[in-house]
Design a protein around this motif. Sequence first.
Motif, PDB file in Angstrom:
ATOM      1  N   GLN A 156      -6.508  -3.670   6.236  1.00  0.00           N
ATOM      2  CA  GLN A 156      -6.250  -2.289   6.665  1.00  0.00           C
ATOM      3  C   GLN A 156      -4.944  -2.182   7.438  1.00  0.00           C
ATOM      4  OE1 GLN A 156      -9.789  -1.202   8.780  1.00  0.00           O
ATOM      5  NE2 GLN A 156     -10.725  -0.312   6.950  1.00  0.00           N
ATOM      6  N   ARG A 157      -4.731  -3.191   8.284  1.00  0.00           N
ATOM      7  CA  ARG A 157      -3.487  -3.190   9.075  1.00  0.00           C
ATOM      8  C   ARG A 157      -2.278  -3.286   8.156  1.00  0.00           C
ATOM      9  NH1 ARG A 157      -5.994  -6.337  13.235  1.00  0.00           N
ATOM     10  NH2 ARG A 157      -5.437  -8.221  12.090  1.00  0.00           N
ATOM     11  N   THR A 158      -2.386  -4.161   7.167  1.00  0.00           N
ATOM     12  CA  THR A 158      -1.277  -4.342   6.217  1.00  0.00           C
ATOM     13  C   THR A 158      -0.969  -3.037   5.501  1.00  0.00           C
ATOM     14  OG1 THR A 158      -2.161  -6.559   5.823  1.00  0.00           O
ATOM     15  CG2 THR A 158      -0.416  -5.808   4.363  1.00  0.00           C
ATOM     16  N   LEU A 159      -2.043  -2.379   5.058  1.00  0.00           N
ATOM     17  CA  LEU A 159      -1.837  -1.114   4.344  1.00  0.00           C
ATOM     18  C   LEU A 159      -1.144  -0.093   5.244  1.00  0.00           C
ATOM     19  CD1 LEU A 159      -5.249  -0.891   2.468  1.00  0.00           C
ATOM     20  CD2 LEU A 159      -3.011  -0.995   1.404  1.00  0.00           C
ATOM     21  N   GLU A 160      -1.618  -0.011   6.480  1.00  0.00           N
ATOM     22  CA  GLU A 160      -1.018   0.961   7.405  1.00  0.00           C
ATOM     23  C   GLU A 160       0.440   0.621   7.680  1.00  0.00           C
ATOM     24  OE1 GLU A 160      -2.825   3.621   7.910  1.00  0.00           O
ATOM     25  OE2 GLU A 160      -0.970   4.407   8.805  1.00  0.00           O
ATOM     26  N   ALA A 161       0.708  -0.679   7.868  1.00  0.00           N
ATOM     27  CA  ALA A 161       2.079  -1.119   8.138  1.00  0.00           C
ATOM     28  C   ALA A 161       2.992  -0.785   6.966  1.00  0.00           C
ATOM     29  CB  ALA A 161       2.097  -2.618   8.416  1.00  0.00           C
ATOM     30  N   SER A 162       2.476  -0.998   5.747  1.00  0.00           N
ATOM     31  CA  SER A 162       3.318  -0.703   4.568  1.00  0.00           C
ATOM     32  C   SER A 162       3.594   0.786   4.478  1.00  0.00           C
ATOM     33  CB  SER A 162       2.653  -1.216   3.296  1.00  0.00           C
ATOM     34  OG  SER A 162       1.388  -0.614   3.132  1.00  0.00           O
ATOM     35  N   VAL A 218       0.351   2.982  -2.801  1.00  0.00           N
ATOM     36  CA  VAL A 218      -0.344   2.223  -1.745  1.00  0.00           C
ATOM     37  C   VAL A 218      -1.790   2.708  -1.626  1.00  0.00           C
ATOM     38  CG1 VAL A 218      -0.444   1.831   0.748  1.00  0.00           C
ATOM     39  CG2 VAL A 218       1.710   1.614  -0.445  1.00  0.00           C
ATOM     40  N   ASN A 219      -1.980   3.997  -1.680  1.00  0.00           N
ATOM     41  CA  ASN A 219      -3.347   4.534  -1.615  1.00  0.00           C
ATOM     42  C   ASN A 219      -4.193   4.040  -2.782  1.00  0.00           C
ATOM     43  OD1 ASN A 219      -2.782   5.912   0.707  1.00  0.00           O
ATOM     44  ND2 ASN A 219      -2.322   7.850  -0.331  1.00  0.00           N
ATOM     45  N   ASP A 220      -3.568   4.069  -3.952  1.00  0.00           N
ATOM     46  CA  ASP A 220      -4.296   3.587  -5.143  1.00  0.00           C
ATOM     47  C   ASP A 220      -4.709   2.138  -4.981  1.00  0.00           C
ATOM     48  OD1 ASP A 220      -2.305   5.493  -7.561  1.00  0.00           O
ATOM     49  OD2 ASP A 220      -4.009   6.025  -6.267  1.00  0.00           O
ATOM     50  N   ILE A 221      -3.762   1.323  -4.487  1.00  0.00           N
ATOM     51  CA  ILE A 221      -4.056  -0.113  -4.288  1.00  0.00           C
ATOM     52  C   ILE A 221      -5.216  -0.257  -3.320  1.00  0.00           C
ATOM     53  CG2 ILE A 221      -3.198  -2.253  -3.262  1.00  0.00           C
ATOM     54  CD1 ILE A 221      -0.474  -1.618  -4.464  1.00  0.00           C
ATOM     55  N   GLU A 222      -5.211   0.542  -2.293  1.00  0.00           N
ATOM     56  CA  GLU A 222      -6.288   0.463  -1.296  1.00  0.00           C
ATOM     57  C   GLU A 222      -7.644   0.750  -1.945  1.00  0.00           C
ATOM     58  OE1 GLU A 222      -5.756   3.188   1.910  1.00  0.00           O
ATOM     59  OE2 GLU A 222      -7.416   2.358   3.080  1.00  0.00           O
ATOM     60  N   ILE A 223      -7.638   1.808  -2.731  1.00  0.00           N
ATOM     61  CA  ILE A 223      -8.910   2.214  -3.354  1.00  0.00           C
ATOM     62  C   ILE A 223      -9.427   1.119  -4.290  1.00  0.00           C
ATOM     63  CG2 ILE A 223      -9.948   3.840  -4.977  1.00  0.00           C
ATOM     64  CD1 ILE A 223      -7.999   5.962  -3.717  1.00  0.00           C
ATOM     65  N   VAL A 224      -8.519   0.630  -5.122  1.00  0.00           N
ATOM     66  CA  VAL A 224      -8.937  -0.394  -6.097  1.00  0.00           C
ATOM     67  C   VAL A 224      -9.405  -1.659  -5.399  1.00  0.00           C
ATOM     68  CG1 VAL A 224      -8.130  -1.824  -8.002  1.00  0.00           C
ATOM     69  CG2 VAL A 224      -7.443   0.542  -7.880  1.00  0.00           C
ATOM     70  N   GLU A 277      -7.099  -5.987 -13.330  1.00  0.00           N
ATOM     71  CA  GLU A 277      -5.837  -5.693 -14.037  1.00  0.00           C
ATOM     72  C   GLU A 277      -5.128  -4.489 -13.433  1.00  0.00           C
ATOM     73  OE1 GLU A 277      -6.811  -6.940 -18.516  1.00  0.00           O
ATOM     74  OE2 GLU A 277      -5.545  -5.131 -18.350  1.00  0.00           O
ATOM     75  N   LEU A 278      -5.968  -3.494 -13.151  1.00  0.00           N
ATOM     76  CA  LEU A 278      -5.406  -2.268 -12.550  1.00  0.00           C
ATOM     77  C   LEU A 278      -4.715  -2.581 -11.231  1.00  0.00           C
ATOM     78  CD1 LEU A 278      -5.111   0.796 -12.741  1.00  0.00           C
ATOM     79  CD2 LEU A 278      -7.276   1.008 -11.539  1.00  0.00           C
ATOM     80  N   LEU A 279      -5.372  -3.439 -10.447  1.00  0.00           N
ATOM     81  CA  LEU A 279      -4.805  -3.802  -9.145  1.00  0.00           C
ATOM     82  C   LEU A 279      -3.453  -4.487  -9.322  1.00  0.00           C
ATOM     83  CD1 LEU A 279      -5.420  -3.829  -6.083  1.00  0.00           C
ATOM     84  CD2 LEU A 279      -6.365  -6.115  -6.388  1.00  0.00           C
ATOM     85  N   VAL A 280      -3.426  -5.419 -10.283  1.00  0.00           N
ATOM     86  CA  VAL A 280      -2.169  -6.142 -10.525  1.00  0.00           C
ATOM     87  C   VAL A 280      -1.080  -5.183 -10.986  1.00  0.00           C
ATOM     88  CG1 VAL A 280      -1.103  -7.872 -12.026  1.00  0.00           C
ATOM     89  CG2 VAL A 280      -3.330  -8.336 -11.010  1.00  0.00           C
ATOM     90  N   LEU A 281      -1.481  -4.255 -11.865  1.00  0.00           N
ATOM     91  CA  LEU A 281      -0.529  -3.267 -12.370  1.00  0.00           C
ATOM     92  C   LEU A 281       0.050  -2.434 -11.240  1.00  0.00           C
ATOM     93  CD1 LEU A 281       0.356  -2.425 -15.257  1.00  0.00           C
ATOM     94  CD2 LEU A 281      -1.221  -0.520 -15.048  1.00  0.00           C
ATOM     95  N   LYS A 282      -0.837  -1.991 -10.377  1.00  0.00           N
ATOM     96  CA  LYS A 282      -0.407  -1.168  -9.242  1.00  0.00           C
ATOM     97  C   LYS A 282       0.557  -1.937  -8.351  1.00  0.00           C
ATOM     98  CE  LYS A 282      -2.252   2.799  -9.756  1.00  0.00           C
ATOM     99  NZ  LYS A 282      -1.479   4.038  -9.760  1.00  0.00           N
ATOM    100  N   ASP A 283       0.262  -3.203  -8.185  1.00  0.00           N
ATOM    101  CA  ASP A 283       1.161  -4.015  -7.348  1.00  0.00           C
ATOM    102  C   ASP A 283       2.548  -4.115  -7.978  1.00  0.00           C
ATOM    103  OD1 ASP A 283       1.860  -7.269  -6.473  1.00  0.00           O
ATOM    104  OD2 ASP A 283       1.419  -5.731  -4.970  1.00  0.00           O
ATOM    105  N   LYS A 284       2.554  -4.305  -9.278  1.00  0.00           N
ATOM    106  CA  LYS A 284       3.856  -4.381  -9.978  1.00  0.00           C
ATOM    107  C   LYS A 284       4.603  -3.062  -9.817  1.00  0.00           C
ATOM    108  CE  LYS A 284       3.159  -7.800 -13.591  1.00  0.00           C
ATOM    109  NZ  LYS A 284       2.276  -7.922 -14.722  1.00  0.00           N
ATOM    110  N   GLU A 285       3.841  -1.971  -9.981  1.00  0.00           N
ATOM    111  CA  GLU A 285       4.456  -0.639  -9.861  1.00  0.00           C
ATOM    112  C   GLU A 285       5.046  -0.477  -8.464  1.00  0.00           C
ATOM    113  OE1 GLU A 285       1.833   2.462 -11.372  1.00  0.00           O
ATOM    114  OE2 GLU A 285       3.107   3.950 -10.369  1.00  0.00           O
ATOM    115  N   LEU A 286       4.280  -0.960  -7.479  1.00  0.00           N
ATOM    116  CA  LEU A 286       4.777  -0.872  -6.098  1.00  0.00           C
ATOM    117  C   LEU A 286       6.095  -1.602  -5.957  1.00  0.00           C
ATOM    118  CD1 LEU A 286       4.147  -0.048  -3.115  1.00  0.00           C
ATOM    119  CD2 LEU A 286       3.128  -2.309  -2.849  1.00  0.00           C
ATOM    120  N   LYS A 287       6.157  -2.778  -6.506  1.00  0.00           N
ATOM    121  CA  LYS A 287       7.390  -3.569  -6.361  1.00  0.00           C
ATOM    122  C   LYS A 287       8.564  -2.891  -7.046  1.00  0.00           C
ATOM    123  CE  LYS A 287       5.880  -8.030  -4.962  1.00  0.00           C
ATOM    124  NZ  LYS A 287       4.493  -7.688  -4.617  1.00  0.00           N
TER     125      LYS A 287
END
Lengths: 110, 265
Positions: A61-67, B16-22, B48-58
């Motif tokens: 949670q902290r990481t997410l908030e920091a990002s 970031v929100n999407d990543i959190e949810i997944v 897979e979705l999580l990995v995709l989202k991470d790539k999108e974030l980068k």
Amino acid sequence: MEVVETKPQITNIPETKIQPVEIEILPVVYDIIRSVEKDPIDNTAKQKESAECSQKVLELQRTLEASRNTIRKLQGIEHSKEEQLRRLESLRKQLALKQQLIKKYKNVQF
Amino acid sequence: MSSYHLSTRERLLAIVNDIEIVAKELIENTIAPKAQKMSSADHAQLVELLVLKDKELKSTLQLAAEQAGIEKNMDALREQVRKQDEEINQLQKQLKEAEQILATSIFQARQKLASIAKANKRPVSSEELIKFAHRISASHAICAPLTWQQGDLRRPYPTDIEMRLGLLGKSDLNINGHNLQHPSSLNEMHRNASAVTGTAGGAGGEIPASAPNQFAWHPSGELHMSMGSGGGSVSLDTRAHKDASQDDVEVMSTESSSSSSSDSQ
């Protein structure tokens, strides 16, 4: 990466590539899942493990908030890239027009 | 994806929100008892979705870095634009100033040209002007004599007697109740009163006929004015007065200007 055109009058800024911000959320998630899957048998280890797990969840949670905070602080991302490029172009035009205007009136022969 | 109209910042935050949810989904699935666990296919999809989202974030972060570079360029451009604006304002001010100065100069030049044209229509010889100037200043009516000291009874302006001897004084005396004095008696009066012989009346000879105000030099050196109806001429004393006439002036006059003249030393 877009190339900045060099106009003769506009001083060109040397293009220093800005490094993207590093945001790593996945490792924390993996860590949590691994520790959940570990599922030790004896109770003390289990308790220790679950305590660690909740710590890791908090860390996530902290990481997410920091990002999120980092993203909010970033400069230049108020608009999409296309919009920004449009604004850049109009700014260049404005500068060129103004320079022309000044040049015209300085050189006018009365 | 409909997020292309959004700003990059909004896109990043959404990712970031999407990543959190997944991630939450995944963890809950891992913790959940076997009965409530989702199928492995679903689980795999989530991963897979999580990995995709991470790539999108980068990749979006990379885009943000590029935009930051562009923003720096834009800042520099804005600075240059601001300098140009300053320069334009400065030039505008100078132009306005120049216009004002030119307008004033042209106006004044026109006035001068008009007065030159006016003067050229009726030229006057400089000799005549000099003669008149001499005559006017000879009686110290303009400026006190250089040897003037405190206690000197001469005044640097036409005194009361001199004013009475003028055209106005002569014509109005009947109205005020005083009788018009005979010219000859006046001559005698002034001859008696004046002790100093004419040092002031330097110019000899007659005035040219073009003078409209009927002044004439008398051979004795006094300035005479010819009366229209009365005939003859009245002498105007252009020399220094003595005390008697001055006392007369001080007693007779009731105007504040005269009384102040006696006070001012």
